[in-house]
Design an enzyme around this catalytic site. Structure first.
Site, mmCIF file in Angstrom:
data_model
loop_
_atom_site.group_PDB
_atom_site.id
_atom_site.type_symbol
_atom_site.label_atom_id
_atom_site.label_comp_id
_atom_site.label_asym_id
_atom_site.label_seq_id
_atom_site.Cartn_x
_atom_site.Cartn_y
_atom_site.Cartn_z
ATOM 1 C CD GLU A 35 -2.729 1.417 2.438
ATOM 2 O OE1 GLU A 35 -2.812 0.481 3.241
ATOM 3 O OE2 GLU A 35 -3.430 2.458 2.503
ATOM 4 C CG ASN A 93 -4.884 5.212 1.041
ATOM 5 O OD1 ASN A 93 -5.720 4.468 1.542
ATOM 6 N ND2 ASN A 93 -3.582 5.045 1.221
ATOM 7 C CD GLU A 125 -5.787 0.703 0.222
ATOM 8 O OE1 GLU A 125 -6.145 1.319 1.236
ATOM 9 O OE2 GLU A 125 -4.818 -0.075 0.198
ATOM 10 C CG ASP A 155 -8.628 1.881 3.396
ATOM 11 O OD1 ASP A 155 -8.294 0.944 4.127
ATOM 12 O OD2 ASP A 155 -7.941 2.920 3.239
ATOM 13 C CD GLU A 212 -5.977 -1.291 6.304
ATOM 14 O OE1 GLU A 212 -5.118 -0.512 5.903
ATOM 15 O OE2 GLU A 212 -7.123 -0.930 6.652
#
Ligand code: C2E
Ligand code: CA
Ligand code: CA
Length: 389
Positions: A35, A93, A125, A155, A212
Site C-alpha cells: 500500500e 488511497n 483504495e 478500505d 490491516e
C-alpha cells in the site's frame, strides 16, 4: 495541522513521497504488493505523517492536486517494483473528490498507457464513507477504471455503519478489514466473530480480503486459521521508503508459518452448502408433476466437479496441499459425488419420484461423507502443524 498554503508549497517543492507497506499472501507466504502511504519530507529531513495534512487537503479540492501529483510518482516507483516482480499489486488511497470530474481518471489512464505497466499492477483504495458519498459521476469514473483492469479495495471495512450494503454500490474486488477490528479480534468472542464473518462474506462474494494492522504473531496465526488470504501490518513491516521496499521484495523472504487451515475449513463449508442446495432443489422438483417447468432444475449449483466452489479451490489455490495424502484422496469421491449429482438431475428431469430417488440420495451422501472426512483429516493435519510452530 498544516495549512493549505503550506501544503501547496510542499507540492511545488516536490516534498511528498510514498512509503510502501508490504502485503503478504497467507497462501503462498510471499509479498504480493504494497500500500502506498504518503509522507511529507521537509527539507530539514522531518517526516510529516498524513494525519497532519490529508484531512486539511480533503476538506477542499487540494486533495485532487495531491492525488494527481502523487500518481505520477506511484507509476515511476511501480516501474522499478515490477522490474523486480512483474506481478506486484500496489494500492493507493483515493477520496471521492478525485472522481468528481474526469481529470484524474483520464490522467491515470493516459499515464498508465505510456508506462508499459499492467492495469492489474494498480489497485484503488476507497473508504466506505467515500463510497457512500459517491454520486453517479463518481461511480462512472471508478467503473471506467475497473473496466480498464484496475482492482478496487474497500478500505477500513467494518468501521462504517453498514459496510455490507455499501459493498454492493461499486464492483469491489477486495475488502480491507480495518485495523481497529483486527486489533480487537482476539480480545472478545464478538470481535472474533465480526472478523470471521467478514472473511466468510468476502469468500461468498468471490472477492479477496486483507487484514490491516496485523501487529503480532498470534493475530497472524489466527487469521491463517480463519481463512483470511492476505495480511498487512507492523508484524510484517512498517511502511518503507522505496529503496528499502525494493530490497524487501528482492529478498524473497517466505512468511509461511503453517498451512492456511482456514481455507480448508471454507472448502468444507462450501461443500456442505453445495450438497444441501442440490438436494433441496432436487426434492422440491421431484414433488412437482412431470412437465412442470420447475423440473427443468435451472437453479442448481454447478454439476461439474471443477466448477463447484470446492472444485475451483481444489484445482486452484488448494493445490498447495497436493503433497498431502488426504488432499489427493478427496478427488475420487468428489468426482463420484458429482457423477451422482448429474445422475439425480437427469432422473428428476425425466420425471422420477422420491421413491426412485432415495437410494441415489443415499449414495450421494456416502460420497459426501468421504469427501468431508478427507478434508477434515487435512484440516486436522494443518492444525497440528500450526500448534508445532
Ligand atoms: P489507512 O489507509 O487506513 O492506512 C493505514 C495506516 O495504518 C497507515 O498510517 C499505516 O502506516 C498504519 N499502519 C499500518 N500497519 C499498522 C499496524 O500494524 N499498526 C498500526 N497501529 N498502524 C499501522 P499512515 O501512513 O499514517 O496513514 C494514515 C491515513 O492517511 C491512511 O489510513 C489514509 O487514510 C491516509 N493516507 C495515507 N496516504 C494517503 C494518500 O496518498 N492519499 C490519501 N487520500 N490518503 C492517504
Ligand atoms: Ca488505505
Ligand atoms: Ca485502512
Amino acid at each position: 495541522m498544516r495549512t493549505q498554503a503550506e501544503i501547496r508549497k510542499g507540492i511545488e517543492n516536490d516534498e511528498f513521497v510514498f512509503f510502501y507497506q508490504p502485503k503478504v499472501s497467507l497462501i503462498t507466504g510471499s509479498v504480493t504488493g504494497a500500500e502506498a502511504l504518503i509522507r511529507w519530507i521537509k527539507p530539514d529531513g522531518e517526516i510529516i505523517s498524513p494525519s497532519e495534512f490529508i484531512p486539511v487537503a480533503e476538506a477542499s479540492d487540494l486533495i485532487k492536486d495531491i492525488t494527481y501529483h502523487m500518481f505520477d510518482k506511484l507509476v515511476k516507483d511501480l516501474m522499478l517494483m515490477t522490474a523486480v516482480n512483474d506481478n506486484i499489486v500496489t494500492s493507493f488511497n483515493t477520496s471521492a473528490k478525485d472522481f468528481e470530474d474526469d481529470v484524474f481518471t483520464n490522467h491515470l489512464l493516459q499515464t498508465l498507457k505510456m508506462s508499459g505497466l499492467q492495469a492489474s499492477n494498480i489497485q484503488i483504495e476507497l473508504t466506505e464513507t467515500a463510497t457512500l458519498q459517491a454520486t453517479s459521476d463518481i461511480k462512472d469514473h471508478i467503473l471506467q477504471l475497473r473496466n480498464a483492469g484496475l482492482s478496487l479495495a474497500m478500505d477500513d471495512f467494518g468501521t462504517g455503519y453498514s459496510s455490507i450494503d455499501t459493498l454492493s454500490k461499486l464492483p469491489f474486488t477486495t475488502i480491507k478489514l480495518d485495523q481497529g477490528i483486527v486489533g480487537r479480534m482476539l480480545s472478545s468472542e464478538k470481535n472474533a466473530t465480526i472478523t470471521s464473518s467478514s472473511i466468510r462474506l468476502a469468500h461468498e462474494l468471490g472477492i479477496s480480503i486483507i487484514a490491516e494492522g496485523v501487529e503480532t504473531k498470534e493475530q497472524y496465526h489466527h487469521l491463517l486459521n480463519i481463512g483470511c488470504s492476505d495480511v498487512q501490518g507492523y508484524w510484517i513491516s512498517k511502511p518503507l521508503p522505496l529503496d528499502q521496499f525494493l530490497h524487501f521484495i528482492a529478498s524473497d523472504f517466505n512468511w509461511l508459518v503453517g498451512m492456511p487451515v482456514g481455507l480448508i475449513h471454507m472448502a468444507i463449508v462450501d461443500h456442505v452448502q453445495w450438497r444441501k442446495n442440490l438436494v433441496h432443489e432436487l426434492i422440491k422438483a421431484a414433488s412437482l408433476p412431470l412437465g412442470h417447468e420447475g423440473r427443468a432444475l435451472t437453479k442448481i449449483p454447478p454439476l461439474s466437479s471443477c466448477a463447484c466452489r470446492l472444485g475451483r479451490w481444489y484445482y486452484g489455490a488448494g493445490q498447495m496441499f497436493s503433497h498431502h495424502r488426504s488432499f489427493v484422496e478427496v478427488e475420487a469421491p468428489h468426482n463420484a459425488l458429482h457423477e451422482m449429482g448429474q445422475k439425480l438431475v437427469s432422473l428428476v428431469r425425466d420425471g422420477a419420484n422420491m421413491d426412485t430417488l432415495t437410494s441415489y440420495f443415499q449414495e450421494l451422501s456416502t460420497h459426501s461423507i468421504v469427501v468431508l472426512n478427507k478434508l477434515q483429516n487435512l484440516e486436522d493435519e494443518g492444525l497440528a502443524d500450526l500448534h508445532r510452530k
